[in-house]
Design a protein around this motif. Structure first.
Motif, PDB file in Angstrom:
ATOM      1  N   SER A 253       0.837  -1.207   0.000  1.00  0.00           N
ATOM      2  CA  SER A 253       0.000   0.000   0.000  1.00  0.00           C
ATOM      3  C   SER A 253       0.868   1.251   0.000  1.00  0.00           C
ATOM      4  O   SER A 253       0.515   2.275  -0.585  1.00  0.00           O
ATOM      5  CB  SER A 253      -0.970   0.000   1.191  1.00  0.00           C
ATOM      6  N   MET A 254       2.037   1.156   0.632  1.00  0.00           N
ATOM      7  CA  MET A 254       2.986   2.277   0.642  1.00  0.00           C
ATOM      8  C   MET A 254       3.453   2.590  -0.789  1.00  0.00           C
ATOM      9  O   MET A 254       3.464   3.751  -1.221  1.00  0.00           O
ATOM     10  CB  MET A 254       4.177   1.894   1.518  1.00  0.00           C
ATOM     11  N   LEU A 255       3.800   1.531  -1.540  1.00  0.00           N
ATOM     12  CA  LEU A 255       4.243   1.711  -2.920  1.00  0.00           C
ATOM     13  C   LEU A 255       3.129   2.235  -3.807  1.00  0.00           C
ATOM     14  O   LEU A 255       3.348   3.080  -4.681  1.00  0.00           O
ATOM     15  CB  LEU A 255       4.776   0.387  -3.482  1.00  0.00           C
ATOM     16  N   ALA A 256       1.902   1.715  -3.603  1.00  0.00           N
ATOM     17  CA  ALA A 256       0.770   2.145  -4.419  1.00  0.00           C
ATOM     18  C   ALA A 256       0.542   3.650  -4.278  1.00  0.00           C
ATOM     19  O   ALA A 256       0.300   4.350  -5.262  1.00  0.00           O
ATOM     20  CB  ALA A 256      -0.492   1.366  -4.026  1.00  0.00           C
ATOM     21  N   VAL A 257       0.622   4.140  -3.047  1.00  0.00           N
ATOM     22  CA  VAL A 257       0.455   5.584  -2.812  1.00  0.00           C
ATOM     23  C   VAL A 257       1.584   6.354  -3.488  1.00  0.00           C
ATOM     24  O   VAL A 257       1.359   7.373  -4.143  1.00  0.00           O
ATOM     25  CB  VAL A 257       0.433   5.894  -1.297  1.00  0.00           C
ATOM     26  N   LYS A 258       2.795   5.842  -3.349  1.00  0.00           N
ATOM     27  CA  LYS A 258       3.964   6.527  -3.907  1.00  0.00           C
ATOM     28  C   LYS A 258       3.855   6.629  -5.438  1.00  0.00           C
ATOM     29  O   LYS A 258       4.170   7.667  -6.029  1.00  0.00           O
ATOM     30  CB  LYS A 258       5.229   5.764  -3.510  1.00  0.00           C
ATOM     31  N   VAL A 259       3.409   5.552  -6.084  1.00  0.00           N
ATOM     32  CA  VAL A 259       3.234   5.554  -7.540  1.00  0.00           C
ATOM     33  C   VAL A 259       2.240   6.636  -7.951  1.00  0.00           C
ATOM     34  O   VAL A 259       2.435   7.339  -8.950  1.00  0.00           O
ATOM     35  CB  VAL A 259       2.783   4.162  -8.043  1.00  0.00           C
ATOM     36  N   MET A 260       1.179   6.800  -7.170  1.00  0.00           N
ATOM     37  CA  MET A 260       0.182   7.835  -7.464  1.00  0.00           C
ATOM     38  C   MET A 260       0.757   9.236  -7.242  1.00  0.00           C
ATOM     39  O   MET A 260       0.531  10.150  -8.033  1.00  0.00           O
ATOM     40  CB  MET A 260      -1.060   7.630  -6.586  1.00  0.00           C
ATOM     41  N   GLN A 261       1.497   9.395  -6.159  1.00  0.00           N
ATOM     42  CA  GLN A 261       2.092  10.704  -5.876  1.00  0.00           C
ATOM     43  C   GLN A 261       3.049  11.119  -6.995  1.00  0.00           C
ATOM     44  O   GLN A 261       3.125  12.294  -7.351  1.00  0.00           O
ATOM     45  CB  GLN A 261       2.827  10.675  -4.533  1.00  0.00           C
ATOM     46  N   GLU A 262       3.770  10.136  -7.549  1.00  0.00           N
ATOM     47  CA  GLU A 262       4.709  10.419  -8.643  1.00  0.00           C
ATOM     48  C   GLU A 262       3.970  10.963  -9.869  1.00  0.00           C
ATOM     49  O   GLU A 262       4.562  11.637 -10.699  1.00  0.00           O
ATOM     50  CB  GLU A 262       5.472   9.148  -9.023  1.00  0.00           C
ATOM     51  N   GLN A 263       2.683  10.631  -9.984  1.00  0.00           N
ATOM     52  CA  GLN A 263       1.894  11.112 -11.119  1.00  0.00           C
ATOM     53  C   GLN A 263       1.109  12.376 -10.765  1.00  0.00           C
ATOM     54  O   GLN A 263       0.217  12.784 -11.514  1.00  0.00           O
ATOM     55  CB  GLN A 263       0.955  10.015 -11.607  1.00  0.00           C
ATOM     56  N   GLY A 264       1.409  12.961  -9.622  1.00  0.00           N
ATOM     57  CA  GLY A 264       0.763  14.222  -9.267  1.00  0.00           C
ATOM     58  C   GLY A 264      -0.628  14.087  -8.663  1.00  0.00           C
ATOM     59  O   GLY A 264      -1.355  15.074  -8.527  1.00  0.00           O
TER      60      GLY A 264
END
Length: 394
Positions: free
Chosen positions: A55-66
Motif C-alpha cells: 500500500s505504501m508503494l501504491a500511494v507513492k506511484v500515485m504521488q509520482e503522477q501528481g
C-alpha cells in the motif's frame, strides 16, 4: 457537469475534449498557458493503507503522477501489529508503532482511521465467499474495505469539504494472496464493493483492463506496473528506487485471522459459548497468554511473563482470577465457571505448575471473583504429565 469554475472568470474543462459524445470547441491556445492563477484540476484518491509495503508503494506511484492522496485505515480489532509487542517483555525491543500511521507520516499524507469493528463482525461470522486456510474471510474483507472507501467517495463532504475523491487505490497484486488476490477475484471486489472501475491497483494495473482514472487520463497507464505472483523482488526494487528502506512486512498482512493458532482459539471460544459471537475484549485476550481448557465449561488464560501479567490484571473485574500467594507466579483468568471444589482445586494446581513453586509440595493460591470476593486454597502443583496436551487451545 463539463465545465468547472476555478477562480474568478476561469473555466477548466473537466473531461477530455476527445471524449465520445461531447461537442467542445478547443479554445484558443493562449487559454492553456499556465499562470499562477490557473492550475489543472488536481485529481484526488483515497488509498487503503494497511501499513505494509504494497500500500505504501501504491500511494507513492500515485504521488509520482501528481495525484493528491489521502489514506484510510479500517480498524477491525484483528489487525493490531504492535499490540503483543507492547505487552510482552521479551518483545520490548520490537517496534510498537502503528504501521499505517507511520506509513502515512513517511508519505506525507493525511490518514483517516475508522473503527469498523462492530460492522466487521458480519464479515467474520458470515463470509459470503468463505474462509481462507484459517478463519480469514479475505475476499469478503477486501470487498467490505473497498465498499467502505466507496462510501467515503460518495460522502466525501464529510471528510474533504467540497473537494471529494475521484477514485480508490489499493496495493493489491494479482496472485499474491491465494484467497483474495487472484485475477478472477479482482473484478468481484470491484463489482461487489460498488467501486466498479473507480478502483485502481497501481502495482498490477497493466495486467487488468483499464480503469476510469486510466481511460480519463487522470493517471498514465504506462507508468503503472504489472507485478504478479508471490515474488517480492519487483516490490523491493521499486522500494529501493523510491528510497524506501524501512517498512513493515507482516505475514498475511497484519491480520490475526490468518494465524492458525489464533483461529483455533476463536473456534474454541465459539464452541464453548455455543454461539458464534465475539467482543473486542475477546479479540484482545485471544492474543495473550497460555490458553488451557481442562473442562468444556471453563478455560484458563495463564500469563507467560510479567508484561502479560500486567495486561491480564485489567480484566480481573470481568473474570474470576487465580494468583499465587506463597511464591511468585502467573496471573490466570477463568473464562467460565467451576462446577465443583475439585475443579477449582484442579485449576489452582495447574496455575501452581507454572509458578516458581512448581517443585514444592504445596502452594497457596487466591481465587478472586470479579466482585472482589476471594478465598485461598493450598494445593500440590500439577505435574507436567497432569497437564494434558489436549487441553492446549491453539
Amino acid at each position: 457537469g463539463g465545465w468547472m469554475r476555478a477562480g474568478p472568470a476561469i473555466a477548466i474543462l473537466r473531461r477530455p475534449i476527445s471524449e465520445p459524445g461531447r461537442h467542445a470547441v478547443r479554445p484558443p491556445a493562449q487559454v492553456f498557458h499556465m499562470t499562477q492563477a490557473t492550475q489543472p484540476i488536481k485529481r484526488r484518491a483515497i488509498a487503503l493503507v494497511s501499513g505494509g509495503l504494497d500500500s505504501m508503494l501504491a500511494v507513492k506511484v500515485m504521488q509520482e503522477q501528481g495525484i493528491e492522496v489521502e489514506g484510510v485505515n479500517f480498524f477491525t480489532g484483528f489487525c493490531v501489529e504492535g499490540h503483543t509487542h507492547a505487552i510482552r517483555k521479551k518483545d520490548k525491543d520490537k517496534e510498537k508503532r502503528n504501521n499505517s500511521l507511520w506509513v502515512a507520516e513517511q508519505l506525507g499524507i493525511k490518514l483517516h482511521i475508522i473503527d469498523i469493528s462492530e460492522e466487521y463482525k458480519d464479515v467474520v461470522l458470515n463470509p459470503k465467499h468463505g474462509y481462507g486456510a484459517n478463519l480469514n474471510p479475505c475476499l469478503d474483507c477486501k470487498i467490505f474495505m473497498v465498499n467502505q472507501a466507496t462510501l467515503m467517495i460518495n460522502k466525501a463532504r464529510e471528510f474533504a469539504g467540497d473537494r471529494g475523491f475521484d477514485f480508490i487505490v489499493t496495493g493489491e497484486v494479482i496472485g499474491q494472496r491465494p484467497k483474495s488476490q487472484r485475477k478472477e477475484t479482482m473484478p468481484i471486489i470491484s463489482q461487489e464493493s460498488g467501486a466498479d472501475d473507480r478502483l485502481l491497483r497501481p502495482l498490477c494495473a497493466r495486467n487488468l483492463p483499464p480503469t476510469l482514472p486510466e481511460r480519463e487520463g487522470w493517471v498514465n497507464r504506462d507508468e503503472l506496473h504489472d507485478f504478479s505472483g508471490r515474488n517480492r523482488k519487483p516490490q523491493m526494487a521499486l522500494a529501493k528506487k523510491f528510497g524506501l528502506d524501512d517498512f513493515a512486512q507482516p505475514a498475511g498482512g497484519c491480520c490475526f485471522l490468518t494465524d492458525e493458532s489464533y483461529s483455533n482459539k476463536l473456534s474454541d471460544l465459539w464452541k464453548a459459548r455455543n454461539e458464534r459471537r465475539y467482543e473486542l475484549d475477546d479479540i484482545m485476550l485471544l492474543k495473550v497468554g497460555r490458553h488451557l481448557r481442562p473442562k468444556p465449561h471453563y478455560k484458563l488464560i495463564i500469563s507467560r511473563e510479567e508484561g502479560e501479567n500486567r495486561f491480564l490484571e485489567g480484566y480481573r473485574y470481568m473474570f474470576s482470577s487465580i494468583t499465587t500467594v506463597s511464591c511468585p507466579g502467573p496471573l490466570a483468568l477463568v473464562d467460565g465457571n467451576f462446577e465443583s471444589d475439585e475443579e477449582l482445586e484442579q485449576a489452582a494446581a495447574i496455575v501452581a505448575r507454572y509458578s516458581k513453586g512448581r517443585v514444592l509440595d504445596e502452594v497457596t493460591l487466591e481465587i478472586r471473583q470479579p466482585d472482589g470476593v476471594a478465598r485461598q486454597v493450598t494445593v500440590k502443583p500439577a505435574q507436567p504429565d497432569d497437564v494434558l496436551p489436549a487441553w492446549n487451545v491453539g
